[in-house]
Design a protein around this motif. Structure first.
Motif, PDB file in Angstrom:
ATOM      1  N   GLN A 143      -5.362 -22.057 -43.754  1.00  0.00           N
ATOM      2  CA  GLN A 143      -4.765 -21.154 -42.778  1.00  0.00           C
ATOM      3  C   GLN A 143      -4.626 -21.816 -41.407  1.00  0.00           C
ATOM      4  O   GLN A 143      -3.724 -21.466 -40.643  1.00  0.00           O
ATOM      5  N   THR A 199      -7.695 -12.223 -45.656  1.00  0.00           N
ATOM      6  CA  THR A 199      -7.483 -10.836 -46.073  1.00  0.00           C
ATOM      7  C   THR A 199      -8.780 -10.046 -45.937  1.00  0.00           C
ATOM      8  O   THR A 199      -8.791  -8.920 -45.423  1.00  0.00           O
ATOM      9  N   ALA A 235      -1.470  -9.025 -46.897  1.00  0.00           N
ATOM     10  CA  ALA A 235      -2.107 -10.310 -47.191  1.00  0.00           C
ATOM     11  C   ALA A 235      -2.552 -10.412 -48.646  1.00  0.00           C
ATOM     12  O   ALA A 235      -2.582 -11.507 -49.209  1.00  0.00           O
ATOM     13  N   THR A 247       0.104 -13.654 -45.109  1.00  0.00           N
ATOM     14  CA  THR A 247      -1.071 -13.525 -44.249  1.00  0.00           C
ATOM     15  C   THR A 247      -0.759 -13.502 -42.755  1.00  0.00           C
ATOM     16  O   THR A 247      -1.659 -13.247 -41.952  1.00  0.00           O
TER      17      THR A 247
END
Length: 629
Positions: A295, A334, A360, A365
């Motif tokens: 991420q 999430t 998500a 996301t």
């Protein structure tokens, strides 16, 4: 807000359509290339309803709007000429260089394919499950037809990449498709499968299999686009429309088979081998790193550098063992958003976190990261920790991806291979990621925002009343000169849209409590605060105009939300001269934000006023204008 209205606002705030060189979109972002990014108003874009956040990365100005991006993209085509072919010769003021240029190229090439790639990946995964469960066999005609639908994208991937690469590099799309088609032409495929010694005018060719490949066609079309421009400059206008394609076909297909094809295949295989070796050395450690970092890579847009690797691994080996660990990162964020939803008392944030959690779960996301976990900081860190733990589990389990698609609940079938090996590890890993992140978020907590906008001057919403109002007197919180709100150089205050009151031009930099009460808003940038009295008066004190842009500089806050204060308590200090030197007016509105609850609001002082001297009289409801408590 309608999509067309939002589209018009976005086009305006990125500097107008004349400032836009190109626009593509991925699953959640509008990816602009602008002539001059300085002309775009990032701050206003981020405050626009319907926009989650704005990121500048890889030479792109990325407006994150969530999973409604196709509708907004379509609306932009209706309200502007940004997507017209006539704009293709425009260039940004500053060309991307180095790594940023690579990311821009890769994202522009692959972003248009993500939707269909995810759909095909899900179908391919479901067929794997059906085959393993004995519901269908590979010899069933139903299976054959559905597999053709699922696998055709991947088999003919060079054709699709030829289109997107030609668009990016402004080449002839139809010539590009023809070159890609030549790589997959049946007689060319036969030369490879039968091992026939091949040459081109005596130059030996190492034949490769080009179905599902990525790098060879991208290199070929980039070179083709450059050669096309050179030919068009030299060839006469009357014949270039057919002479240039002739030259491109004669040169590029043999050149690709001789040079670009083998080079691209070897490079792709080398990268895949290196990453597979890393997972082979320590799948637990490699999975933890991928689960923790994915991420973060997405935030900076550099995850695109790994997308071709995932696709190449599946094309070459039929599977990819790197991508599954990224699923842990997605489910971790999430879980962090879910933890925020459980923890927060802010209704708006609770709603946002709930919807972001749901989105998500299906692999999108950005709303969770940009709208919830990243702004709150600690939830994002909890997500990194949860992702690392889940990624380690998935890596150690040896989970593989057998098709492409963004990890999410719907795409879980792409990780289900023959016999289901590694699939239980995936389920355990993403479950642990979700739970650990949610629990850590709840335990670590975060600074829960109040039910108000960051900048009160951008909102006309009045706070909810906690009690019925009655007659009341408000004392001056600042020493200075009392003036009318109409003299405030900000229409939100001057028009009384925020509420009635007065303004004070301060002579000293101290703000004290105007009555006994409770601090309901203490803005992070310290430029404003709100306090409510037991009798219901809701007072906003906003030091200066546009001082939110100082980001807290020259301000010192002595309070936090929820504090109980007594009349005259020091709430805030500010440096009057430094704020003025920075170019900001220091005139300070004192606003009754629940003005509609009162029958009348009257100033009681003109000219100079000291702190704790009477400033406003508030008459509640139909009460007579007397008996002020």
């Amino acid at each position: 807000m309608s999509y067309e209205k939002l589209a018009k606002e976005i086009v305006h705030l990125v500097g107008g359509e004349k400032n836009v060189v190109s626009l593509v979109h991925c699953a959640t972002r509008l990816r602009f290339v602008l002539k001059d990014e300085a002309k775009a108003d990032k701050e206003k874009l981020e405050k626009t309803e319907g926009i989650i956040t704005v990121k500048q990365s890889g030479g792109q100005f990325q407006v994150v709007v969530g999973n409604k991006v196709p509708e907004v993209y379509s609306a932009i085509s209706k309200v502007s000429n940004i997507l017209d072919e006539s704009k293709k010769d425009e260039k940004p003021a500053k060309a991307n260089k180095g790594f940023g240029a690579i990311i821009d190229v890769v994202s522009s090439i692959f972003a248009p394919l993500l939707g269909v790639m995810a759909g095909a990946g899900i179908l391919k995964g479901l067929l794997l499950i059906a085959s393993n469960a004995g519901w269908l066999t590979p010899k069933d005609t139903t299976y054959i037809i559905l597999l053709a639908a699922a696998d055709s994208l991947f088999y003919f991937l060079p054709l699709l990449l030829a289109v997107t690469t030609a668009r990016k590099f402004e080449g002839n799309i139809f010539v590009a498709l023809t070159i890609a088609g030549g790589l997959l032409y049946p007689s060319i495929v036969t030369l490879k499968t039968e091992g026939t010694p091949t040459d081109f005018f005596g130059i030996p060719i190492v034949m490769m299999s080009y179905s599902s490949t990525v790098i060879p066609i991208i290199i070929a079309i980039i070179v083709m686009s450059k050669l096309e421009k050179w030919c068009n400059r030299l060839i006469h206008e009357s014949v270039k429309n057919f002479i240039t394609p002739l030259i491109l076909l004669v040169i590029m297909l043999p050149l690709t088979l001789i040079v670009f094809g083998p080079f691209g295949v070897y490079v792709g295989n080398g990268i895949a081998t290196g990453l597979i070796a890393a997972f082979g050395f320590s799948p637990l450690l490699a999975g933890a790193i991928m689960g923790a970092c994915w991420q973060i890579l997405v935030i900076f847009g550099v995850h695109w550098g790994l997308v071709p690797v995932f696709i190449n691994n599946i094309a070459v080996n039929g599977r990819d063992g790197i991508k599954p660990s990224a699923a842990a990162s997605i489910f971790a964020q999430t879980g962090a958003a879910f933890g925020v939803m459980l923890k927060t008392k802010n209704k708006k944030l609770k709603t946002l976190a709930g919807s972001a959690t749901l989105t998500a779960l299906f692999g999108i996301t950005e709303p969770a990261v940009y709208g919830v976990t990243l702004p709150l900081k600690r939830p994002f860190i909890a997500g990194i920790i949860g992702g690392a733990i889940g990624g380690a589990i998935i890596g150690q389990a040896g989970t593989q991806a057998f098709a492409s698609g963004a990890p999410g609940l719907l795409t879980l079938p792409i990780f289900y291979g023959p016999g289901g090996q590694g699939f239980p590890g995936l389920i355990l890993g993403i479950s642990v990621s979700f739970l650990v992140s949610a629990i850590l978020t709840y335990i670590l907590g975060f600074e829960d925002p109040v039910e108000a906008e960051e900048s009160p001057e951008n909102s006309t919403k009045e706070p909810a009343h906690t009690t019925d109002v009655s007659n009341e007197e408000v004392f001056s919180p600042i020493e200075g000169t009392v003036v009318s709100l109409s003299e405030v150089p900000d229409p939100a205050f001057a028009s009384e849209a925020m509420g009635k009151g007065v303004a004070i031009e301060p002579t000293s930099g101290k703000v004290v409590a105007p009555f006994d009460g409770t601090i309901t808003v203490a803005f992070k940038k310290k430029h404003a605060l709100a306090v409510v009295s037991p009798k219901g008066a809701e007072i906003l004190i906003h030091v200066g105009v546009d001082t939110v842009k100082l980001d807290g500089k020259h301000f010192t806050s002595h309070i936090k939300e929820g504090d109980q204060v007594k009349a005259g308590d020091l709430l805030l200090e500010f440096d009057v001269e430094q704020i003025r030197a920075a170019g900001y007016p220091t005139i300070t509105p004192i606003i009754v934000t629940n003005s509609s609850a009162y029958s009348e609001i009257l100033p009681t002082t003109k000219g100079q006023v000291r702190v704790q001297e009477p400033l406003l009289k508030l008459f509640g409801g139909t009460n007579e204008k007397e008996g002020i408590a």
